[in-house]
Design a protein around this motif. Structure first.
Motif, PDB file in Angstrom:
ATOM      1  N   GLN A 183      -9.131  -0.791   0.772  1.00  0.00           N
ATOM      2  CA  GLN A 183      -8.552  -1.715  -0.198  1.00  0.00           C
ATOM      3  C   GLN A 183      -8.124  -0.955  -1.445  1.00  0.00           C
ATOM      4  O   GLN A 183      -8.847  -0.084  -1.924  1.00  0.00           O
ATOM      5  CB  GLN A 183      -9.559  -2.801  -0.593  1.00  0.00           C
ATOM      6  N   ALA A 185      -5.095  -1.268  -5.100  1.00  0.00           N
ATOM      7  CA  ALA A 185      -4.191  -2.105  -5.890  1.00  0.00           C
ATOM      8  C   ALA A 185      -3.197  -1.226  -6.628  1.00  0.00           C
ATOM      9  O   ALA A 185      -3.569  -0.213  -7.229  1.00  0.00           O
ATOM     10  CB  ALA A 185      -4.975  -2.960  -6.878  1.00  0.00           C
ATOM     11  N   ARG A 192      -0.131  -6.708 -10.606  1.00  0.00           N
ATOM     12  CA  ARG A 192      -1.112  -5.996  -9.796  1.00  0.00           C
ATOM     13  C   ARG A 192      -0.983  -6.470  -8.358  1.00  0.00           C
ATOM     14  O   ARG A 192      -1.248  -7.629  -8.046  1.00  0.00           O
ATOM     15  CB  ARG A 192      -2.517  -6.266 -10.327  1.00  0.00           C
ATOM     16  N   ARG A 194      -2.276  -6.156  -4.643  1.00  0.00           N
ATOM     17  CA  ARG A 194      -3.388  -5.684  -3.818  1.00  0.00           C
ATOM     18  C   ARG A 194      -2.886  -5.252  -2.444  1.00  0.00           C
ATOM     19  O   ARG A 194      -2.054  -5.919  -1.830  1.00  0.00           O
ATOM     20  CB  ARG A 194      -4.440  -6.783  -3.688  1.00  0.00           C
ATOM     21  N   GLN A 196      -3.985  -3.614   1.495  1.00  0.00           N
ATOM     22  CA  GLN A 196      -5.010  -3.370   2.508  1.00  0.00           C
ATOM     23  C   GLN A 196      -4.444  -2.386   3.523  1.00  0.00           C
ATOM     24  O   GLN A 196      -3.393  -2.630   4.111  1.00  0.00           O
ATOM     25  CB  GLN A 196      -5.417  -4.673   3.191  1.00  0.00           C
ATOM     26  N   ASP A 215      -0.612  -9.748  -2.107  1.00  0.00           N
ATOM     27  CA  ASP A 215      -0.079 -10.703  -3.070  1.00  0.00           C
ATOM     28  C   ASP A 215       1.386 -11.032  -2.845  1.00  0.00           C
ATOM     29  O   ASP A 215       1.919 -11.943  -3.468  1.00  0.00           O
ATOM     30  CB  ASP A 215      -0.280 -10.169  -4.489  1.00  0.00           C
ATOM     31  N   LEU A 277      -9.737  -7.141  -2.252  1.00  0.00           N
ATOM     32  CA  LEU A 277     -10.077  -7.072  -3.669  1.00  0.00           C
ATOM     33  C   LEU A 277      -9.939  -8.453  -4.305  1.00  0.00           C
ATOM     34  O   LEU A 277      -9.038  -9.220  -3.977  1.00  0.00           O
ATOM     35  CB  LEU A 277      -9.154  -6.087  -4.397  1.00  0.00           C
TER      36      LEU A 277
END
Length: 638
Positions: A183, A185, A192, A194, A196, A215, A277
């Motif tokens: 994870q 960001a 921000r 995020r 993966q 996001d 996150l």
């Protein structure tokens, strides 16, 4: 009109997450097709479910951990991931991910399970979509078998426990120490994002990787190249013209390095974890509050329903002026919660600290409020707001002569609807409320957002032509089932739905055929504005692409002037989007990546204006129209 979100029923079970995931205030056909064309969504949950759950020790009865399940809805399958944790106070908590829809961290409410006492029941609710799950925990604590219920549909759903992975090492069978789930960001332009990252190997031992942009709701960027040489890790992701070079630390749980995209470098650190996150929402207020808070139910007698809300009151004897908050379109709760943001909670907290009581409530059929959301129109929501006003007028501590409405987006239509026919409304604040007719609002936002998202002029014209044809069908076909059939035929003929999943199209068709859409399409907000005589504040964000200020503020100003309103202010706030956040471009999908929930300059403008009209003895503390605010028009009365 910020969240044209949907409902779950037997015929359209994929309405599951739209209230968390809609980009536009009216979920655009063209943006659905655009997003589905550009990005492939892999079957990540299916891959995860092939793992064999590790048996917990005999003494361990905890349900904390990661659980996966598949929800079969007609031809569609939604792969869900449930993360069960405990709060700092020891109470159970959970979030839910919908992998196919790219929605993560959905807050689970009313989570209950009785593992401490041998009880096998497991229950939770998703208040924002009026959904629930009730199941039985297996004896070995490896599965939870039960039923998902929403909108009258009851669907079988079984969650399976996933193995715990040591966070300091690669998974068993790995050929490289960088393998596993990570994870991170990326922070850019005040947002921000995020990420993966999953690194694994194929049957030949070659490394491969995929990346999800949490996001942006985009899953499965496939790396064309994955190389680990000692502690150095290199990735190439051509789909986004990006790449990553990082260094694995000595205990193998962090990769620190540089992300490069379109030639621009950014620092990026990944930590080994299968837990997404957390969203950062620094403006969300924390208890204890310096004011009182009370959960209340109130009736809409004409509709025969009871709605639920929260009243926050300043401390002291009162009576206090009060604001009733009216949410935008979609199945929104009392906080207007979306993407981890709770703007109405932030607004209520701000106003109550300034000496103004605030009442906010769940829309009918949502959260704890009764009623049928799927059959409701804007007029029905206005009737609920009138019931809230009637209820608040007789509450102890409330000054019934100083109760006003603050409406966001669709709520900004509802507030003047009520004020135009009731002398009990002391003032109205309209936040990003449209002044154009429904169809014009829909077409304008479709044009602006699709262009900003990168569609060509030809594509935009084609999508707008399709929109107009679908609106024509809505006007002339009154039978909902027949309308949905004709809309499906139109999608096939146009070719616009070729790349979109069936579930997505069915969801959109069901929404377009709804009573809400039919009512909104031809609704004109101008007459109600002309008949509103109480003080009015209208605010709009400069970068609002959903209810753009250029087309709406001047129209609203003219309506108030024509109606003879003697006290109004129309203001465009620089740099803000439809949600009143400072933003980069104003695209709706940016909202989730923005940490700010409600810009402070917008909050101060609202409170200063209300205080000036409701608490005149305190006006010296405020400066309406302070630097940074750009009034379009102002006609303050005596």
């Amino acid at each position: 009109m910020d969240h044209l979100h949907k409902r779950l029923g037997v015929k359209s079970c994929f309405h599951l997450w739209t209230c968390f995931h809609l980009w536009t205030c009216f979920h655009l056909w063209t943006l659905i097709v655009l997003s589905c064309t550009l990005w492939h969504v892999p079957d990540l949950a299916a891959q995860a479910s092939t793992q064999t759950p590790a048996s917990p020790p005999a003494h361990a009865q905890t349900l904390e951990g990661t659980w996966t399940g598949s929800l079969q809805a007609g031809d569609a399958v939604l792969h869900l991931v449930l993360h069960v944790t405990k709060t700092e106070y020891g109470s159970p908590a959970a979030t839910l991910d919908s992998l196919d829809q790219g929605v993560y961290g959905i807050e689970v409410g009313s989570l209950k399970f009785g593992d401490k006492y041998g009880d096998t029941a497991f229950k939770f609710e998703i208040h924002s979509v009026n959904a629930s799950f009730q199941g039985e925990i297996s004896a070995d604590h490896h599965s939870i078998e039960g039923t998902w219920s929403q909108g009258g549909a009851n669907l079988s759903l079984t969650f399976h426990r996933q193995p715990r992975v040591a966070l300091s090492r690669a998974p068993s069978g790995a050929v490289a120490t960088a393998e596993g789930t990570w994870q991170g960001a990326l922070e850019t332009n005040g947002m921000r994002y995020r990420l993966q990252l999953r690194i694994s190997h194929d049957s030949q031992g070659q490394l491969f990787a995929t990346m999800d942009s949490i996001d942006q709701g985009i899953n499965g960027f496939r790396a064309s190249q994955v190389i680990q040489s000692g502690s150095a890790v290199h990735l190439e992701l051509p789909a986004v013209r990006g790449g990553f070079d990082g260094t694995l630390n000595s205990i193998k749980n962090t990769i620190s390095g540089t992300w490069r995209q379109n030639g621009n470098p950014s620092d990026l650190t990944f930590k080994r974890s299968d837990q997404i996150l957390e969203l950062r929402r620094p403006q969300t207020p924390r208890k204890p509050y310096p004011y009182t808070e009370e959960e209340l139910d109130f009736p809409n007698a004409k509709a025969g329903i009871t709605l639920a809300g929260t009243l926050t009151m300043p401390r002291g004897p009162g009576p206090f002026p009060a604001a009733i908050l009216l949410a935008g379109s979609g199945p929104l709760d009392r906080d207007e919660a979306d993407s981890g943001h709770r703007p109405f909670l932030v607004l209520a907290d701000h106003l109550t600290r300034m000496g103004i009581a605030v009442f906010r409530y769940d829309k009918r059929g949502i959260g704890r409020s009764a009623g049928d959301y799927d059959q409701a129109t804007t007029a029905d929501f206005a009737a609920d707001a009138e019931a809230a006003l009637t209820f608040l007028k007789v509450r102890p501590g409330i000054d019934k002569r100083r109760i006003g409405f603050i409406g966001h987006s669709e709520g900004g239509i509802i507030a003047p609807m009520i004020a135009s026919r009731s002398a009990d409304v002391a003032w109205v604040v309209i936040l990003a409320g449209p002044a154009t007719k429904g169809e014009e609002t829909l077409l304008l936002q479709s044009d602006l957002i699709t262009r900003a998202a990168g569609m060509t002029s030809d594509q935009v014209v084609k999508s707008l032509d399709f929109d107009r044809e679908s609106y024509n069908l809505v006007r002339h076909e009154t039978n909902r089932a027949a309308l949905e059939s004709k809309l499906q035929d139109l999608v096939k003929v146009s070719g616009l739905g070729a790349a979109a999943p069936s579930a997505v199209l069915q969801r959109q068709i069901h929404w377009t055929s709804s009573p809400w859409f039919r009512y909104f399409l031809d609704y004109d907000p101008v007459p109600a504005l002309q008949q509103t005589r109480c003080p009015v504040l209208i605010l709009s964000g400069e970068k609002d692409l959903q209810v753009p200020p250029k087309e709406n503020l001047q129209l609203a100003q003219k309506a108030l002037e024509t109606g003879g309103n003697k006290d109004f202010q129309v203001t465009e706030l620089p740099g803000l989007n439809h949600q009143f956040q400072h933003c980069y471009m104003g695209l709706p999908e940016e909202s989730r990546a923005i940490e700010e929930t409600f810009a402070n300059d917008a909050l101060s403008t609202i409170s200063a204006w209300i205080v000036k009209r409701s608490l005149p003895q305190r006006t010296g503390q405020f400066q309406p129209g302070a630097p940074g605010h750009a009034p379009v028009a102002s006609n303050p009365g005596a």
